[in-house]
Write a protein that holds these residues in place. Structure first.
Motif, PDB file in Angstrom:
ATOM      1  N   SER A  70       0.878  -0.635   0.148  1.00 48.97           N
ATOM      2  CA  SER A  70      -0.087   0.289  -0.216  1.00 48.97           C
ATOM      3  C   SER A  70       0.996   0.883   0.008  1.00 48.97           C
ATOM      4  O   SER A  70       0.519   2.061  -0.185  1.00 48.97           O
ATOM      5  N   GLU A 100      -7.177   2.668   6.234  1.00 46.18           N
ATOM      6  CA  GLU A 100      -5.854   3.196   5.848  1.00 46.18           C
ATOM      7  C   GLU A 100      -5.326   4.406   4.838  1.00 46.18           C
ATOM      8  O   GLU A 100      -5.033   5.313   5.297  1.00 46.18           O
ATOM      9  N   LYS A 130      -9.585  -1.395   4.990  1.00 48.25           N
ATOM     10  CA  LYS A 130      -8.826  -0.876   6.417  1.00 48.25           C
ATOM     11  C   LYS A 130      -9.075   0.454   7.242  1.00 48.25           C
ATOM     12  O   LYS A 130      -9.032   0.706   8.250  1.00 48.25           O
ATOM     13  N   ASP A 154      -7.463  -1.948  -3.291  1.00 50.55           N
ATOM     14  CA  ASP A 154      -6.641  -2.505  -2.416  1.00 50.55           C
ATOM     15  C   ASP A 154      -7.590  -3.419  -1.541  1.00 50.55           C
ATOM     16  O   ASP A 154      -8.563  -3.585  -0.998  1.00 50.55           O
ATOM     17  N   GLU A 155      -6.567  -4.668  -1.204  1.00 48.31           N
ATOM     18  CA  GLU A 155      -7.316  -5.238  -0.353  1.00 48.31           C
ATOM     19  C   GLU A 155      -8.490  -5.949  -1.551  1.00 48.31           C
ATOM     20  O   GLU A 155      -9.579  -6.474  -0.737  1.00 48.31           O
TER      21      GLU A 155
HETATM   22 MG   LIG Z   1      -1.328  -2.993   2.920  1.00 44.72          MG
END
Ligand SMILES: [Mg+2]
Ligand SMILES: Nc1ncnc2c1ncn2[C@@H]1O[C@H](COP(=O)(O)OP(=O)(O)O)[C@@H](O)[C@H]1O
Length: 504
Positions: A131, A157, A155, A364-365
């Motif tokens: 990331s 983030e 998440k 992401d993810e």
């Molecule tokens: Mg990550």
């Protein structure tokens, strides 16, 4: 154990039977080095001199200039060829083989024939710096006016990063009073007044088509596949609600409960306009779609997507993100609906964007989205296929290729589509992996034994190390270099240190 003091250069030479050349005092531009001082000092600080015009760089430069005598230097390779990647786009870090800076610009790579599409896929164990590398890339591409959409931040983030840039991310769910209208006008609202009547009519047709598609997708997320009749009626209802059938020039806000109410309680004009024999026939025919929309208003999704948007959504911001971290409690369906709405706005922005504007879309993810079912996989698939035409750089980030297969049972159609997704990403960025996963990677990406060893060995030694493979070129061993500002703005370990990280 006692350590022997390091030998100075003069001592080193004396030990090998030589002496330092004597330079007459008048020729000395600077005083001779005092005892114990290193003579092979760097000539410039790692980041260059911090003065205008002196080439200061915000990240430590990979090239350092040293001065030493030839008898000290065993070998020198001044003409070592740099990697063949042009110095265009985001400067990521350095290529450890040549020591030269490594730049990434996936659209330029396509234009130069290095790759066939601008999509990237990033794999690696958790915590290896995937990331962070994506963040470094998108922040540095911002210098060229490239805008980014974080399409589902599982998440949360990316939220601190957005706030550091003065942008509020789209966040819904637990503890938040924010509401997001699934039928938000999105980027159209701010531009509507500046358009001519003709343009308004054209955009309105496009908007209606998009909303019908969105409502169909939302109904499908509940397990009902709408018919063409459903779609025709939805279009008519939306047109009436927007106020465009009665000649109003301003768009009225529309929400899902408004649409559902019209379907559940049609007036005579509506069922006649849509060619039903009577009200009863209208209600019976449209019952499934009416109930599918009602499920979005009651149940676990209530209060999320069914009221007017109550926060400022900045569509012109250089980066926008959908924070899903607080939606987890509401289940997969809430996440699917949120991402469907986001996908719909994203394509609306694409339609409105000026030629030459490049956008980055980050997933992401990615396993989280794959789990949402066939619609989600199809959305990713079509985005990857259209990226060249839409001037988008699609980035998928995951742990390993089999993340893509969580979509369905082996042999199903979804799994077949998901497997093809890898082939639609020309550039593969492979961070550290355990040996078990490395075998899977080697098979999927046709890695050589050496390359496979790089992912299990070299890449594991430090965060931010990855093997960059552009199509079938040999992989480049690249170390991502983060600036301190970037590290502070995107610290995914903050919550582990217990300093109020916002990720949990
Ligand atoms: Mg990550
Ligand atoms: N190139 C790098 N240099 C220094 N630290 C890094 C680098 N890349 C990542 N990190 C640090 O490692 C941690 C994990 O990185 P992250 O990007 O979240 O990993 P991943 O996405 O692979 O799970 C973060 O706290 C980040 O600051």
């Amino acid at each position: 154990m006692t350590r022997t003091p390091a030998r100075g250069a003069a001592q080193l030479l004396r030990d090998t039977g030589q002496t330092l050349p004597h330079i007459p005092p008048s020729a000395h531009p600077t005083p001779p080095p005092s005892r114990g001082e290193r003579i092979n000092r760097p000539w410039a600080p790692r980041r260059g001199r911090s003065r205008p015009g002196h080439g200061w760089s915000p990240v430590a430069a990979p090239m350092t200039v040293y001065q030493a005598t030839t008898s000290e230097i065993g070998g020198l390779f001044p003409l070592l060829a740099a990697n063949g990647i042009p110095a265009v786009g985001a400067r990521i870090g350095y290529d450890t083989l040549s020591g030269s800076a490594f730049y990434a610009h996936p659209v330029d790579w396509v234009l130069r024939g290095l790759t066939t599409n601008p999509n990237l896929v990033v794999f690696g164990e958790p915590g290896r710096g995937k990331s962070s590398t994506v963040v470094a890339f998108l922040l540095r591409m911002m210098l060229f006016g490239t805008k980014t959409l974080i399409s589902g931040d599982v998440k949360g983030e990316y939220s601190p990063l957005l706030r550091a840039l003065g942008i509020s991310p789209i966040a819904l769910g637990r503890g938040l009073s924010t509401r997001l209208n699934a039928l938000d006008l999105g980027p159209i609202a701010t531009r509507w007044d500046s358009w001519s009547a003709q343009r308004q009519r054209d955009e309105l047709d496009a908007l209606l088509a998009r909303w019908v598609k969105l409502l169909v997708a939302l109904a499908e997320a509940q397990g009902y596949a709408p018919t063409v009749t459903d779609e025709a009626v939805l279009a008519q209802v939306l047109r009436r609600l927007l106020g465009t059938t009665d000649g109003a020039s301003r768009l009225r806000p529309v929400t899902i409960p408004d649409v559902q109410r019209e379907l559940a309680d049609p007036d005579e004009q509506l069922w006649r306009e849509t060619r039903f024999a009577d009200r009863r026939q209208f209600l019976d025919t449209l019952r499934p779609i009416t109930d599918a929309l009602a499920n979005l208003i009651t149940g676990p999704l209530s209060g999320l997507f069914d009221e007017p948007t109550n926060f400022d959504l900045d569509w012109q911001a250089p980066i926008q993100s959908m924070d899903l971290s607080r939606l987890r409690g509401r289940g997969d369906q809430a996440v699917a609906v949120a991402l469907t709405c986001l996908g719909s706005w994203s394509s609306m922005i694409t339609d409105l964007q000026d030629d030459g504007e490049i956008r980055i879309v980050v997933r992401d993810e990615v396993w989280r989205q794959m789990r949402l079912g066939s619609k989600a996989v199809q959305a990713v698939d079509s985005d990857l296929r259209l990226s060249r035409a839409e001037q988008k750089i699609q980035i998928l980030v995951g742990h390993k290729p089999s993340d893509f297969l969580s979509v369905g049972s082996a042999g199903s159609q979804e799994v077949a589509i998901a497997k093809d997704l890898l082939a639609l990403c020309s550039t593969r960025i492979l961070f550290g992996q355990s040996t078990r996963v490395a075998d899977e990677l080697a098979g999927d990406f046709a890695l050589s034994t050496k390359e496979s060893e790089v992912t299990t060995g070299w890449c594991m030694e430090r965060t931010g190390r990855a093997l960059w493979k552009l199509e079938n070129s040999p992989g480049y061993k690249v170390q991502t270099v983060l600036s301190r500002v970037e590290q502070n703005a995107f610290d995914t370990n903050a919550h582990l240190r217990g300093n109020g990280g916002e990720t949990r």
